[in-house]
Design a protein around this motif. Structure first.
Motif, PDB file in Angstrom:
ATOM      1  N   GLU A  89       0.829  -1.204   0.000  1.00  8.29           N
ATOM      2  CA  GLU A  89       0.000   0.000   0.000  1.00  8.29           C
ATOM      3  C   GLU A  89       0.866   1.258   0.000  1.00  8.29           C
ATOM      4  O   GLU A  89       0.627   2.191  -0.769  1.00  8.29           O
ATOM      5  CB  GLU A  89      -0.898   0.007   1.249  1.00  8.29           C
ATOM      6  N   PHE A  90       1.868   1.274   0.865  1.00  7.49           N
ATOM      7  CA  PHE A  90       2.779   2.429   0.914  1.00  7.49           C
ATOM      8  C   PHE A  90       3.492   2.600  -0.426  1.00  7.49           C
ATOM      9  O   PHE A  90       3.638   3.726  -0.924  1.00  7.49           O
ATOM     10  CB  PHE A  90       3.800   2.238   2.041  1.00  7.49           C
ATOM     11  N   ILE A  91       3.952   1.516  -1.007  1.00  7.15           N
ATOM     12  CA  ILE A  91       4.668   1.583  -2.287  1.00  7.15           C
ATOM     13  C   ILE A  91       3.756   2.126  -3.382  1.00  7.15           C
ATOM     14  O   ILE A  91       4.172   2.940  -4.226  1.00  7.15           O
ATOM     15  CB  ILE A  91       5.217   0.186  -2.658  1.00  7.15           C
ATOM     16  N   ALA A  92       2.479   1.700  -3.374  1.00  5.88           N
ATOM     17  CA  ALA A  92       1.525   2.201  -4.368  1.00  5.88           C
ATOM     18  C   ALA A  92       1.354   3.706  -4.237  1.00  5.88           C
ATOM     19  O   ALA A  92       1.284   4.427  -5.242  1.00  5.88           O
ATOM     20  CB  ALA A  92       0.178   1.494  -4.201  1.00  5.88           C
ATOM     21  N   TYR A  93       1.303   4.209  -2.990  1.00  2.40           N
ATOM     22  CA  TYR A  93       1.216   5.650  -2.781  1.00  2.40           C
ATOM     23  C   TYR A  93       2.528   6.349  -3.155  1.00  2.40           C
ATOM     24  O   TYR A  93       2.520   7.477  -3.662  1.00  2.40           O
ATOM     25  CB  TYR A  93       0.827   5.948  -1.324  1.00  2.40           C
ATOM     26  N   ASN A  94       3.663   5.686  -2.891  1.00  4.49           N
ATOM     27  CA  ASN A  94       4.954   6.238  -3.341  1.00  4.49           C
ATOM     28  C   ASN A  94       4.933   6.476  -4.847  1.00  4.49           C
ATOM     29  O   ASN A  94       5.403   7.524  -5.341  1.00  4.49           O
ATOM     30  CB  ASN A  94       6.095   5.274  -3.015  1.00  4.49           C
ATOM     31  N   ASN A  95       4.392   5.509  -5.572  1.00  2.09           N
ATOM     32  CA  ASN A  95       4.348   5.605  -7.038  1.00  2.09           C
ATOM     33  C   ASN A  95       3.422   6.713  -7.520  1.00  2.09           C
ATOM     34  O   ASN A  95       3.500   7.128  -8.675  1.00  2.09           O
ATOM     35  CB  ASN A  95       3.912   4.266  -7.640  1.00  2.09           C
ATOM     36  N   GLN A  96       2.541   7.171  -6.626  1.00  2.00           N
ATOM     37  CA  GLN A  96       1.663   8.297  -6.945  1.00  2.00           C
ATOM     38  C   GLN A  96       2.306   9.634  -6.562  1.00  2.00           C
ATOM     39  O   GLN A  96       1.689  10.690  -6.714  1.00  2.00           O
ATOM     40  CB  GLN A  96       0.336   8.148  -6.204  1.00  2.00           C
ATOM     41  N   GLY A  97       3.548   9.585  -6.047  1.00  3.21           N
ATOM     42  CA  GLY A  97       4.272  10.804  -5.708  1.00  3.21           C
ATOM     43  C   GLY A  97       4.239  11.182  -4.243  1.00  3.21           C
ATOM     44  O   GLY A  97       4.756  12.247  -3.858  1.00  3.21           O
ATOM     45  N   TYR A  98       3.643  10.333  -3.385  1.00  3.75           N
ATOM     46  CA  TYR A  98       3.582  10.625  -1.957  1.00  3.75           C
ATOM     47  C   TYR A  98       4.857  10.155  -1.263  1.00  3.75           C
ATOM     48  O   TYR A  98       5.436   9.128  -1.619  1.00  3.75           O
ATOM     49  CB  TYR A  98       2.378   9.918  -1.316  1.00  3.75           C
ATOM     50  N   GLN A  99       5.274  10.907  -0.240  1.00  2.30           N
ATOM     51  CA  GLN A  99       6.423  10.537   0.569  1.00  2.30           C
ATOM     52  C   GLN A  99       5.979   9.669   1.750  1.00  2.30           C
ATOM     53  O   GLN A  99       4.864   9.800   2.258  1.00  2.30           O
ATOM     54  CB  GLN A  99       7.144  11.791   1.084  1.00  2.30           C
ATOM     55  N   ALA A 100       6.871   8.795   2.193  1.00  2.00           N
ATOM     56  CA  ALA A 100       6.534   7.826   3.235  1.00  2.00           C
ATOM     57  C   ALA A 100       6.025   8.510   4.504  1.00  2.00           C
ATOM     58  O   ALA A 100       5.066   8.037   5.133  1.00  2.00           O
ATOM     59  CB  ALA A 100       7.747   6.957   3.552  1.00  2.00           C
ATOM     60  N   ASN A 101       6.664   9.619   4.901  1.00  2.00           N
ATOM     61  CA  ASN A 101       6.261  10.293   6.133  1.00  2.00           C
ATOM     62  C   ASN A 101       4.843  10.832   6.034  1.00  2.00           C
ATOM     63  O   ASN A 101       4.058  10.757   6.980  1.00  2.00           O
ATOM     64  CB  ASN A 101       7.243  11.425   6.440  1.00  2.00           C
ATOM     65  N   ASP A 102       4.487  11.366   4.843  1.00  2.00           N
ATOM     66  CA  ASP A 102       3.129  11.887   4.631  1.00  2.00           C
ATOM     67  C   ASP A 102       2.106  10.749   4.617  1.00  2.00           C
ATOM     68  O   ASP A 102       0.995  10.894   5.141  1.00  2.00           O
ATOM     69  CB  ASP A 102       3.060  12.659   3.314  1.00  2.00           C
ATOM     70  N   ILE A 103       2.491   9.629   4.002  1.00  2.00           N
ATOM     71  CA  ILE A 103       1.579   8.475   3.957  1.00  2.00           C
ATOM     72  C   ILE A 103       1.303   7.976   5.372  1.00  2.00           C
ATOM     73  O   ILE A 103       0.161   7.681   5.740  1.00  2.00           O
ATOM     74  CB  ILE A 103       2.180   7.340   3.112  1.00  2.00           C
ATOM     75  N   LEU A 104       2.370   7.904   6.187  1.00  6.14           N
ATOM     76  CA  LEU A 104       2.224   7.433   7.569  1.00  6.14           C
ATOM     77  C   LEU A 104       1.314   8.368   8.357  1.00  6.14           C
ATOM     78  O   LEU A 104       0.448   7.917   9.112  1.00  6.14           O
ATOM     79  CB  LEU A 104       3.591   7.329   8.240  1.00  6.14           C
ATOM     80  N   ASN A 105       1.491   9.668   8.183  1.00  8.32           N
ATOM     81  CA  ASN A 105       0.632  10.627   8.890  1.00  8.32           C
ATOM     82  C   ASN A 105      -0.822  10.496   8.449  1.00  8.32           C
ATOM     83  O   ASN A 105      -1.742  10.585   9.280  1.00  8.32           O
ATOM     84  CB  ASN A 105       1.128  12.059   8.643  1.00  8.32           C
ATOM     85  N   ASN A 106      -1.035  10.280   7.140  1.00 14.84           N
ATOM     86  CA  ASN A 106      -2.404  10.079   6.642  1.00 14.84           C
ATOM     87  C   ASN A 106      -3.027   8.834   7.267  1.00 14.84           C
ATOM     88  O   ASN A 106      -4.207   8.823   7.623  1.00 14.84           O
ATOM     89  CB  ASN A 106      -2.400   9.946   5.111  1.00 14.84           C
ATOM     90  N   TYR A 107      -2.209   7.791   7.390  1.00 13.93           N
ATOM     91  CA  TYR A 107      -2.682   6.538   7.994  1.00 13.93           C
ATOM     92  C   TYR A 107      -3.095   6.783   9.442  1.00 13.93           C
ATOM     93  O   TYR A 107      -4.172   6.374   9.877  1.00 13.93           O
ATOM     94  CB  TYR A 107      -1.574   5.486   7.928  1.00 13.93           C
ATOM     95  N   LEU A 108      -2.243   7.432  10.195  1.00 17.31           N
ATOM     96  CA  LEU A 108      -2.495   7.634  11.622  1.00 17.31           C
ATOM     97  C   LEU A 108      -3.653   8.593  11.873  1.00 17.31           C
ATOM     98  O   LEU A 108      -4.359   8.472  12.882  1.00 17.31           O
ATOM     99  CB  LEU A 108      -1.232   8.151  12.310  1.00 17.31           C
ATOM    100  N   ASN A 109      -3.874   9.551  10.963  1.00 11.69           N
ATOM    101  CA  ASN A 109      -4.928  10.549  11.155  1.00 11.69           C
ATOM    102  C   ASN A 109      -6.274  10.114  10.567  1.00 11.69           C
ATOM    103  O   ASN A 109      -7.298  10.744  10.834  1.00 11.69           O
ATOM    104  CB  ASN A 109      -4.513  11.888  10.527  1.00 11.69           C
ATOM    105  N   SER A 110      -6.267   9.064   9.773  1.00 14.36           N
ATOM    106  CA  SER A 110      -7.503   8.621   9.129  1.00 14.36           C
ATOM    107  C   SER A 110      -8.473   8.049  10.161  1.00 14.36           C
ATOM    108  O   SER A 110      -8.079   7.353  11.093  1.00 14.36           O
ATOM    109  CB  SER A 110      -7.191   7.555   8.069  1.00 14.36           C
ATOM    110  N   THR A 111      -9.770   8.341   9.982  1.00 16.27           N
ATOM    111  CA  THR A 111     -10.806   7.790  10.875  1.00 16.27           C
ATOM    112  C   THR A 111     -11.635   6.715  10.171  1.00 16.27           C
ATOM    113  O   THR A 111     -12.490   6.092  10.794  1.00 16.27           O
ATOM    114  CB  THR A 111     -11.745   8.908  11.350  1.00 16.27           C
ATOM    115  N   LYS A 112     -11.398   6.506   8.907  1.00  7.43           N
ATOM    116  CA  LYS A 112     -12.151   5.495   8.141  1.00  7.43           C
ATOM    117  C   LYS A 112     -11.246   4.312   7.858  1.00  7.43           C
ATOM    118  O   LYS A 112     -10.089   4.477   7.467  1.00  7.43           O
ATOM    119  CB  LYS A 112     -12.670   6.092   6.827  1.00  7.43           C
ATOM    120  N   ILE A 113     -11.781   3.118   8.079  1.00  8.54           N
ATOM    121  CA  ILE A 113     -11.001   1.902   7.857  1.00  8.54           C
ATOM    122  C   ILE A 113     -11.573   1.159   6.654  1.00  8.54           C
ATOM    123  O   ILE A 113     -12.792   1.128   6.441  1.00  8.54           O
ATOM    124  CB  ILE A 113     -10.986   1.005   9.112  1.00  8.54           C
ATOM    125  N   TYR A 114     -10.662   0.570   5.861  1.00  6.95           N
ATOM    126  CA  TYR A 114     -11.044  -0.084   4.612  1.00  6.95           C
ATOM    127  C   TYR A 114     -10.715  -1.577   4.691  1.00  6.95           C
ATOM    128  O   TYR A 114      -9.706  -1.977   5.279  1.00  6.95           O
ATOM    129  CB  TYR A 114     -10.306   0.549   3.430  1.00  6.95           C
TER     130      TYR A 114
END
Length: 543
Positions: free
Chosen positions: A195-220
């Motif tokens: 999942e992180f790698i897929a977001y990396n390929n979209q131009g997101y940085q790992a630190n931003d992805i992690l923060n999005n994960y931790l701040n998200s209130t919706k689970i998939y």
């Protein structure tokens, strides 16, 4: 499958709901599962802990739980040390799959003692460990011999040591883009790494992805995988509450484990019954085939009597040739030359009456064997998806039909409860109601007693499982689809498989040879529905 980043969200969820709560009771669900009944913030919670290798977890459940009457020694020990205790803190060890409960309890001398309850969610190495205030191990759920403890000692009276992180970095301290996050970082499974790698390929940085994960209130949820990152390519389901997501993901596992634990004897009886019934059915069918010619004996006996005038009554013949007016040809009839012609005629008619009676008996026995096979197989299928209450009802039915011998104590418990059948009822936003039968008794009830002629009946073709009845004035394709998903959910079906769904008005149904839970359909429509694990969340459960 749990991973460290998800455990962080689990801990945060538990802190919000049960921190400072009181542990009221501790029960055994089955050999590998405990439930902690906790009162916190004026609300009652059930905390499930499973160390089962294929569904290890720790989460709050909104589902009804059925506990065992007898508890393990470990459960009894937890009751002694923790019941009445207050949860002071809940924390995670770094970013690993280890959760620690700090619990305060007053002893007989009014002194407050601290205990640590440690949940290690490590697949087949999962364990639950009780320690004193100095982290000295009081007892563990899984008793690990000293010779088997290679990296650390997990044994009574040893000082507890946390698991080895093997030099991997805690991502909450530092994280960079990687080709595979599982190698260098704690808390990553293969799935969340991808999942992180897929977001990396979209131009997101790992630190931003992690923060999005931790701040998200919706689970998939997709492919039995839970994540707080919205999947980029896969179809998925979303939940606003982590506990609901866990309940959905592990909807049948607890019942499956409990059924296998509580009803070992009955399940063995059912398995043996299936084998025995197959042998019996095969034998009956062979006897049935051997008796199919019983009408031929009537024809020959009648023909011999009709031609009695041609032969002397007391004469003996090896065979006679007579003209058969029915088939318009001569036929040769073999006779027993040791008895007279008339006695041969009587014997043929005796054989006819005997085999006719036997044929009728065999036909009834074969139908009974088919009905028994259906009930046996339905009971085995129910192990995968039924609740304990539904399975108990099925056992009662098997016992009534003398297919198993249900333990007297279980019969007495059921009789004392005197509950109505445990069918389910749902309502949608259009006020349509969905009645779901989950075993033969319930199917018979909802289809032939609750349902009216113009209600809609829904079922999976050629599958032993749930009957769904739709009552309402606003029934359309979407409503049929919701009922189909209920039928899939409460039947022994495989994920990601298309099933043919039958639906028709109830007046097109009749009982199949009075076999409980089975129907004969005059006419029906059908549609293909994918079993994608979806059960319509907008339905409100009424019963």
């Amino acid at each position: 499958m749990l991973y460290g980043l998800l455990v962080t969200k689990i801990v945060n969820n538990l802190k919000n709901k049960i921190n400072t709560g009181k542990i009221q009771k501790i029960y055994q669900l089955n050999d590998n599962e405990l439930v902690f009944k906790i009162r916190a913030k004026h609300t009652n919670y059930n905390l499930i802990n499973s160390i089962q290798a294929n569904d290890f977890r720790l989460h709050l459940t909104n589902n009804k739980v059925t506990t065992l009457d007898e508890a393990t020694n470990f459960c009894m020990l937890l009751r002694k040390h923790l019941e009445g205790g207050i949860i002071k803190d809940i924390k995670q060890y770094q970013c690993e799959r280890v959760i620690v409960f700090e619990i305060l309890k007053m002893n007989e001398l009014k002194d407050v003692n601290t205990k640590y309850l440690i949940f290690e969610l490590l697949g087949r190495h999962s364990n639950t460990i009780l320690c004193d205030h100095d982290y000295k191990i009081i007892q563990t759920y899984k008793l690990i011999p000293l010779y088997a403890s290679m990296s650390r000692i997990i044994h009574k009276k040893a000082i507890y040591e946390y698991i080895d992180t093997k030099g991997r970095i805690n991502p909450y301290e530092q994280i960079n883009n990687e080709d595979d996050y599982t190698i260098n970082y704690q808390g990553f499974s293969k799935e969340i790494s991808n999942e992180f790698i897929a977001y990396n390929n979209q131009g997101y940085q790992a630190n931003d992805i992690l923060n999005n994960y931790l701040n998200s209130t919706k689970i998939y949820l997709y492919n039995n995988f839970l994540t707080y990152l919205e999947p980029l390519t896969n179809e998925y389901q979303s939940f606003d509450d982590l506990d609901n997501a866990f309940d959905y993901l592990y909807q049948h596992q607890s019942s499956h484990q409990s059924i296998n634990t509580i009803y070992k004897k009955e399940l063995n009886e059912i398995k043996n019954g299936i084998k025995r019934n197959k042998r019996k059915q095969k034998k009956l069918e062979l006897q049935y085939q051997a008796n199919l010619n019983y009408q031929e004996y009537q024809k020959i006996g009648t023909l011999l009597y009709d031609n009695l005038y041609q032969f002397k009554k007391d004469e003996h013949y090896k065979q006679v040739e007579l003209f058969d007016f029915e088939d318009n040809k001569d036929i040769t009839i073999k006779l027993n030359d040791k008895i007279s012609y008339i006695e041969n005629a009587k014997n043929y008619l005796k054989k006819y009456h005997k085999q006719k009676k036997s044929f009728t008996y065999l036909d009834e026995q074969i139908k009974l064997a088919i009905d028994s096979s259906y009930l046996y197989q339905e009971a085995m299928n129910m192990v995968e998806y039924a609740t304990l209450e539904d399975f108990q009802e099925m056992l009662e039915l098997l016992d009534q039909k003398k297919l198993i011998n249900l333990n007297h104590k279980r019969k007495k418990q059921k009789k004392e409860k005197n509950k109505e059948l445990n069918y389910s009822c749902f309502k949608d936003e259009l006020n349509n109601k969905y009645y779901v039968g989950k075993n033969a008794l319930q199917n018979n009830l909802v289809t032939f007693k609750i349902a009216k002629d113009n209600d809609i009946w829904v079922h999976i073709k050629d599958i032993s499982g749930a009957h769904v009845i739709i009552k309402g004035d606003h029934i359309n394709e979407q409503v049929i689809e919701k009922a189909a998903h209920l039928a899939l959910y409460y039947s022994n079906t495989k994920p990601n498989v298309n099933y043919e769904i039958q639906y028709t008005k109830v007046y097109n149904l009749s009982k199949l040879n009075n076999q409980l839970g089975q129907v004969k359909i005059k006419t029906y429509k059908s549609t293909m529905i994918a079993n994608d694990g979806k059960i319509t969340k907008e339905l409100e459960q009424l019963k």
